[in-house]
Design an enzyme around this catalytic site. Structure first.
Site, short mmCIF file in Angstrom:
data_model
loop_
_atom_site.label_atom_id
_atom_site.label_comp_id
_atom_site.label_asym_id
_atom_site.label_seq_id
_atom_site.Cartn_x
_atom_site.Cartn_y
_atom_site.Cartn_z
N ASP A 1 8.65 16.73 62.47
CA ASP A 1 9.98 17.27 62.43
C ASP A 1 10.25 18.55 63.18
O ASP A 1 9.24 18.65 63.98
CB ASP A 1 10.26 17.56 60.77
CG ASP A 1 11.89 17.16 60.60
OD1 ASP A 1 12.86 17.99 61.38
OD2 ASP A 1 12.18 16.40 59.82
N HIS B 1 15.86 21.73 59.76
CA HIS B 1 15.75 20.25 59.39
C HIS B 1 14.39 20.16 58.79
O HIS B 1 14.13 19.45 57.62
CB HIS B 1 15.73 19.64 60.61
CG HIS B 1 16.18 18.06 60.40
ND1 HIS B 1 15.20 17.12 60.04
CD2 HIS B 1 17.19 17.30 60.24
CE1 HIS B 1 15.58 16.01 59.92
NE2 HIS B 1 17.07 16.03 59.85
N SER C 1 17.11 11.32 57.02
CA SER C 1 16.13 12.31 57.14
C SER C 1 15.67 12.65 55.75
O SER C 1 14.85 13.34 55.50
CB SER C 1 16.37 13.24 58.15
OG SER C 1 16.17 12.66 59.39
#
Length: 1406
Positions: A827, A883, A1187
């Protein structure tokens, strides 16, 4: 990097060594050994910093004052293990986490870290080094008389004759040590078994690379160096991979290992009379010279199931008896291989090196006749076996042979540079003898009980280090006034650069060794005794260097053991330290450094400089002549480094700067490192992880160049790179890759074209290329394909409860919370100091973990065990967008109490697998990264990497994508991947719109102001007239020109700009609040965002109500009422509007997505405060995306892997897919964003149920090899299938299968006129004796039959097969898609194993 078990993709994806004695103590209850550092009070006490000498008793009393009262009164054994008096101030003690917390509040406390276990890095050599009895340097140095060497290692065998003291003088008067043996065995040789006052300290120990303030060896060595003690350490045994060093501090001599010219020969004589020279310590005199048959199951290098390592599995083999077994290095210890061969009846053994071991064989004390061959002879042996119908061999023992012209050569295991802790210091410093070294041993390897004169031959940098310690002792004896730095300089500037054959020193491949293999070169003791000039460093000189490393004052103080203020010290760059070598990171700017040399040669001497500039670097020196008039005179010179135009495609180059007089040559090696070609994306990759496959993402393109992913294949034969080679050095691969670049690329001034070479997952590279470059490349042998890089989108706490996971009960407890499982997260990086990644209560990582932590400071721990970055222009694993932090904490975050955002969703945040470990791979730096969308699997780098991961037993889960609700918008569709869609949870963060007619519209928002008035405000909604195309319904910056919005609540449509930008525009235009309204495709999926003004987002149904009200009311008004967190939405779980839908474009016969999980409004860790609170690291945010769903499923997979460690990736996937929930909390079928029943291509099998998955009854297992006939059945070419498998395949020789025949736990059937029959095999993982009956819910338009209809199992892991027949029925008119299921119910009603069925009708053109 070590073995990751769960891989989740969201981018589409004293002195510590003295405490070694503490290792023998048994731990008490929950206590752990900590090394505690303290500092003196500043004044008003006998212990103040003004006191130059403090009695040990006073120190011990002070140390005990740090132990909490509960410790002193404990009935357990004493907590204090060892007090440190000399090297630093502190102690080792057994402590609990609570003890540490209490200790932290006490004045003088600095730090407490759990003790680390240091690895042991482990004799004709005096002659080999030019030391001869009664002559030369040995004689001149008086054999080191009067010097004390301290050895920190595993202890000593005191009665060994090597430690007898015949002819030894008494110890020096300065010696104040003691002998702690139970009997008086110390003498004039072995003068003590404690550390007090010595001259040379030798450490054949080491751990991983650490910042110096966190490295106890570096800390202790610094204190020793301050006291004039020379410290030498072994470099480590993790070669030949780059950047694998330990013990890197510049005040330490870091020693690599080399071979000597002695061989203990044992020759393998083949049946064709070819002789292969090997080595062994055991040389039986009665072994017959007759030929024996060869037993080598590994001769077929492509057979991965062959027992090539001679493990205990040999004992079950009958074919080995009376034969010579060939055993490959790896899997078990060398001596264990011999024991297994002998036990199985073998008469002898030939050990063969893998490619990375090259020409470094070992001489071991085997239990049967044996020899160890190099890699080149391994290839000859394999060729002989393959071409001979009855291969035979004998072993001839030749004893000790002197005179190998290749010596000294760098050993394969010797750890390599560059240094991770300080790249501007060249490491290793030097190499010395470390291969097959004979020295004293603690017992007889010959099982001779009648002697104490025991010796053994072993190898390691631990063997090199004491050689250099001995040379340092000779130098100290000859030059007692020399400082540790002077001794080091003398050794480094006088090294040998050639072997006995007068060729450059080689590495294990018999290729010239590079500067990060050999450092300055091979030690030459005689020359080191008279170096001419030395580069001296005083202890205080290291302070500006340490400050220049950007350490904090506290961190520098830990090294110095006293307070320091770096702001008051002119810090220096690493290369400015007066070191006897140079390591330069080449930049566009000119770099200038000074060096000062001290004359220790003849008083009147003149030196002239000789420069050998590294390729790609200009080097100038001023002045070019140094004239000395007296001994110990110091002179300074300046060196200027600047890049030359020859630097294209250079990673590292080397050169030297030598001062030459009539008698001396004082050589300083120069290493030049080029950041531009990504050298720091280093090649150490012991973990098999698919991060390698999509990592290099360009931030700025060069002219007309574009980034391509280039696939190549190995030549079939006739080269070191041939496909017959099982292992190829990365350097050779890189050179081969460069050969594909057209000439124009190599000479380009635009900078390096190669971005990243791939070594593990596939063969190929990422490069900046033009269309012309690709055309030229297509004509080259070995070229497979080149495709432009694509852009991957980032698919982005109440969920454990929502998933039925509860503390101390049920599946969470049964799975031990994922303990022992490693989750790899690909990520945007991580925020390492977030409390979600704290390791309180975490066990250490599994022993298999070999990964690394690439942060600038040591922030990894037992939770966050590794971090790598694979993104140019960034150079850090730190998460800059949040994220990666969010997804990692969702999967395996630690418990964090009081987690909330703006006070909402308040509670304890925890990941799905809280005791699992995290390994982070940063592959994205913005909201997107490379590779995206549906592709054939051979062109999908995520699918390629995931296949390799699956082959290695790694479970891979991927987000399905955020392109819903349209059909066929999936990514990550390969059947070896778990493809995860997103669903809602039952938590809402409510903000209600109260209209002027008192109608209430329920919405959501994260920001819930407590002081917003409940009074009604006018509504500003230019988009209320839906037919006006010019209305600014999206609240763009055009609002700033509107005067009618001030003091009103604005209504904003979704679209055009981000939601937070709408809010900024409304606020800037004077609006008091905002209502976001969903478009039709968003339906009932609302998100909560961190707005800074009162706002809410309402559903599409409420949008219609709002528009009707605004259009019918004379003066429409509204208020916003904030209700906070509410639990219990019965529509949950519902499929989110954005969750990508099937069917799969890449393989329509595989049902995708596989499953759905929580992905809407998920609270998890965040990289910064969304509330603008700078005083906390406990930052959280609520965001949505597939996600967010993917890490939930990764966490569940970790729990399943922990509960069922022997389950394969396919078994884990099957367990989840066949046990899903099909209804929401209201017990109605799961809905989509329209609150209509979701179809099978929205939900896949259904919503994950972790507890049910833990005990599925039956599983559908798939071995990696089962995918091959499936891939051939997709009509891929041999070359395309080979790209996936990373090996050659011929589909014509394989029985291809249709997609529906793969043993998948679901069915996706394209309905045709013809009948379709498929088989499935299920494995019983439930009760041993169990009977299952089938239940069929046939999809509309399809007839489904199963044979047999009953499955009877008698044991666990039993496999049974059944056949399913699909045929069209007469009711298929106008049907596009229908769905059904096939469920096996156990007769005891304990298990229901459900496989969903999707029926697709081609006639309607789906």
């Amino acid at each position: 990097m070590g073995l990751v078990q769960i891989l989740t993709l969201f981018c589409a994806l004293s002195f510590h060594s003295l405490a070694i004695s503490a290792l023998d103590f048994q731990e008490q209850s929950n206590l752990e050994t900590y090394i505690v550092h303290v500092e003196f009070p500043e004044s008003d006490t006998q212990l103040s910093t003004a006191s130059s000498s403090i009695p040990n008793e006073d120190l011990d009393g002070w140390y005990n004052s740090f132990l909490p009262t509960v410790t002193a009164s404990s009935n357990d054994a004493p907590r204090m293990i060892y007090p440190y008096h000399n090297v630093f101030k502190g102690f080792a003690a057994k402590l609990s986490a609570e003890d540490i917390k209490a200790m932290e509040k006490k004045p003088g406390f600095l730090s407490a870290r759990p003790q680390k276990v240091l690895l042991l890095h482990t004799t004709h050599t005096p002659n080999f080094l030019g030391l001869h009895q009664n002559m030369g340097f040995w004689n001149e140095s008086n054999y080191g008389k009067g010097v004390i060497i301290g050895v920190l290692d595993t202890g000593i065998t005191p009665d060994h004759p090597s430690f007898g003291d015949e002819g030894m003088p008494p110890p020096p008067a300065k010696w104040k040590g003691r002998c702690e043996f139970n009997t008086s065995v110390c003498n004039n040789k072995l003068i003590g078994a404690r550390f007090f006052r010595i001259d040379i300290l030798s450490l054949s120990l080491g751990g991983s690379s650490e910042p110096f303030y966190a490295d106890n060896i570096a800390l202790g060595a610094y204190s020793a160096m301050e006291k004039g003690i020379f410290v030498s350490c072994s470099a480590g045994n993790d070669g030949p991979t780059s950047s694998t060093l330990s013990n890197e501090a510049p005040w330490i001599l870091t020693v690599g290992a080399s071979t000597i010219d002695r061989k203990i020969r044992a020759t393998a004589v083949l049946g064709n009379k070819e002789e292969l020279e090997g080595e062994t310590l055991y040389q039986p005199k009665d072994f017959p010279s007759t030929l024996f048959p060869i037993y080598y199951p590994g001769a077929n290098q492509s057979d991965f199931n062959a027992d090539r390592f001679c493990t205990p599995a040999l004992l079950n083999k009958t074919g080995i008896k009376g034969k010579i077994a060939v055993c490959e290095v790896g899997a078990n210890a060398m001596l264990d291989k011999g024991k297994n061969v002998k036990a199985a009846g073998g008469v002898g053994m030939i050990i063969v090196n893998p490619q990375q071991y090259g020409y470094t064989p070992r001489a071991d004390a085997h239990v049967l006749p044996a020899t160890h061959l190099n890699y080149a002879d391994r290839l000859k042996l394999i060729e002989y076996i393959k071409t001979t119908s009855s291969p035979m061999a004998a072993i001839s023992f030749k004893g000790t042979i002197i005179g190998d012209g290749h010596a000294p050569a760098v050993a394969y295991f010797s750890s390599r540079g560059p240094s991770q802790a300080s790249i501007g210091i060249l490491k290793p410093d030097i190499i010395g003898p470390g291969v097959n070294i004979l020295a004293a041993w603690y017992r007889s390897v010959e099982n001779n009980t009648n002697t104490k004169s025991n010796f053994n031959v072993i190898s390691g940098t631990s063997m090199s280090c004491p050689h250099l310690s001995g040379v340092a002792a000779l130098l100290k004896s000859a030059h007692p006034d020399w400082s540790p730095a002077a001794i080091k300089s003398a050794m480094m500037t006088t090294t040998d650069l050639v072997n006995l054959a007068k060729n450059p020193i080689e590495d294990q491949r018999q290729l010239p060794a590079n500067i990060f293999d050999s450092g300055a070169g091979h030690v030459n003791p005689a020359r080191a005794s008279n170096p001419g000039l030395i580069y001296d460093i005083e202890p205080k000189d290291y302070i500006p260097y340490l400050c220049g490393l950007n350490y904090t004052n506290r961190e520098v103080a830990l090294v110095l053991q006293r307070k320091v203020n770096c702001s008051e010290i002119p810090s220096i760059p690493e290369a400015q330290l007066n070191y006897p070598s140079f390591a330069i990171v080449v930049r566009s700017a000119v770099q200038k450094y000074t060096r000062t040399v001290t004359n220790v040669g003849e008083a009147n001497s003149v030196y002239s400089v000789q420069i050998v500039a590294p390729a790609g670097v200009n080097v100038t020196v001023n002045p070019t002549t140094l004239s000395f008039t007296k001994v110990n005179q110091k002179l300074t010179y300046e060196v200027t480094f600047s890049p030359s135009r020859l630097a294209s495609n250079i990673t590292v180059s080397q050169g030297s700067l030598t001062w030459i007089s009539s008698k001396n040559a004082v050589r300083s090696p120069i290493a030049a490192i080029f950041r531009a070609v990504g050298f720091f994306q280093e090649k150490r990759k012991k973990i098999y992880c698919i991060a390698q496959i999509f990592v290099q993402l360009i931030t700025c393109e060069q002219s007309n160049l574009e980034t391509y992913i280039v696939h190549v294949e190995l030549p079939e034969s006739g080269t070191q790179l041939s496909t017959t080679n099982s292992s190829i050095p990365n350097e050779d691969l890189d050179s081969w890759y460069n050969s594909f670049l057209p000439t124009v690329t190599a000479s380009s001034n635009d900078g390096p074209r190669i971005i990243y070479p791939y070594h593990n997952v596939f063969k190929g590279f990422a490069a900046k290329l033009s269309a012309e470059d690709v055309k030229a490349m297509e004509k080259m042998p070995g070229f497979v394909s080149a495709r432009p890089q694509k852009v991957l989108s980032l698919h982005t706490t109440h969920t454990p409860n929502f998933l039925g996971l509860h503390p101390n009960s049920g599946f969470w407890k049964a799975s031990n919370y994922g303990k022992g499982v490693i989750i790899g997260v690909l990520d945007s990086g991580i925020t390492p100091d977030h409390p979600s990644f704290g390791d309180e209560g975490m066990p250490p990582p599994p022993a298999k973990w070999k990964g690394k932590c690439e942060f600038n400071t040591s922030v990894c721990n037992n939770k966050l065990i590794g971090a790598r970055f694979f993104r140019h222009g960034d150079g850090s694993s730190i998460d800059g967008i949040g994220h990666g932090t969010h997804t990692a904490s969702t999967a395996a975050g630690s418990y964090v109490e009081g987690a909330n955002v703006f006070g909402n969703a308040n509670g304890t945040a925890v990941g799905i697998a809280p005791l699992a470990h995290l390994a982070i791979y940063k592959v994205c730096t913005t909201s997107s990264c490379s590779e995206r969308s549906s592709e054939p699997f051979y062109a999908d780098n995520i699918a390629l990497g995931a296949y390799r991961a699956t082959e290695k037993g790694i479970f891979v889960s991927c987000s399905a994508g955020n392109d819903g609700p349209s059909s066929s918008t999936l990514s990550n569709e390969a059947p070896w991947i778990l493809t995860v869609g997103a669903s809602t949870t039952d938590r809402k963060i409510r903000a209600t719109v109260v209209l002027g007619n008192k109608e209430k519209l329920e919405g959501e928002t994260l920001h819930q102001p407590k002081d917003f008035p409940s009074t009604q405000f006018r509504i500003f909604f230019p988009g209320a007239n839906q037919s006006d195309p010019n209305a600014d319904r999206f609240c763009t910056t055009a609002l700033l020109n509107q005067t009618g919005i001030k003091g009103k609540i604005a209504v904003c449509d979704i679209g055009e700009i981000p939601l937070l930008d709408k809010e900024k525009n409304v606020k800037a235009a004077g609006g008091v609040g905002m209502i976001i309204i969903n478009p039709e495709e968003f339906g009932y999926t609302t998100s909560v965002d961190a707005y800074s003004l009162p706002a809410t987002q309402v559903t599409y149904a409420d949008r219609l109500k709002l528009i009707k009200y605004v259009n019918t009311a004379r003066s429409p008004k509204a208020a916003i009422s904030f209700k906070g967190t509410m639990i219990g939405d019965n529509h949950a779980p519902a499929v989110a509007y954005f969750s990508s839908r099937g069917p799969s474009q890449a393989s329509i016969g595989i049902l995708k997505p596989d499953i759905i999980g929580p992905g809407v409004n998920i609270l998890a860790a965040w990289h910064r405060s969304v509330e603008n609170n700078p005083n906390t690291k406990s930052n959280f945010n609520v965001i949505s995306g597939t996600s967010m769903a993917c890490p939930h499923l990764s966490g569940v997979a970790a729990l399943l892997k922990s509960a069922h460690p022997n389950w394969s990736p396919a078994a884990i996937k099957s367990a989840m897919i066949t046990t899903t929930d099909l209804v929401n909390l209201a017990k109605k079928p799961i809905e989509d964003q329209r609150q209509l029943p979701a179809d099978i291509f929205a939900t896949g099998a259904g919503h994950v149920n972790p507890a049910s998955a833990s005990n599925p009854g039956l599983i559908y297992d798939i071995e990696p090899k089962d995918y091959i006939p499936y891939l051939c059945g997709l009509n891929y070419t041999d070359k395309q299938v080979g790209l996936i498998l990373q090996r050659k395949v011929k589909c014509s020789e394989i029985s291809n299968i249709p997609e529906g025949q793969l043993n998948y736990p679901s069915f996706s059937v394209v309905v045709r006129l013809a009948v379709q029959k498929y088989t499935r095999t299920v494995t019983n993982v439930g009760e041993a004796s169990s009977v299952y009956h089938v239940q069929i819910v046939a999809p509309a338009g399809v007839n489904v039959r199963v044979n047999p209809t009953m499955l009877s199992f008698t044991k666990v892991n039993q496999k049974l097969a059944y056949e399913v027949t699909f045929s069209p029925s007469g009711s298929a008119n106008n049907i596009a898609v229908s769905q059904g299921s096939l469920t096996w119910h156990s007769s005891n009603s304990k298990y229901s194993v459900r496989s969903p069925i999707a029926a697709i009708f081609q006639a309607v053109g789906l």
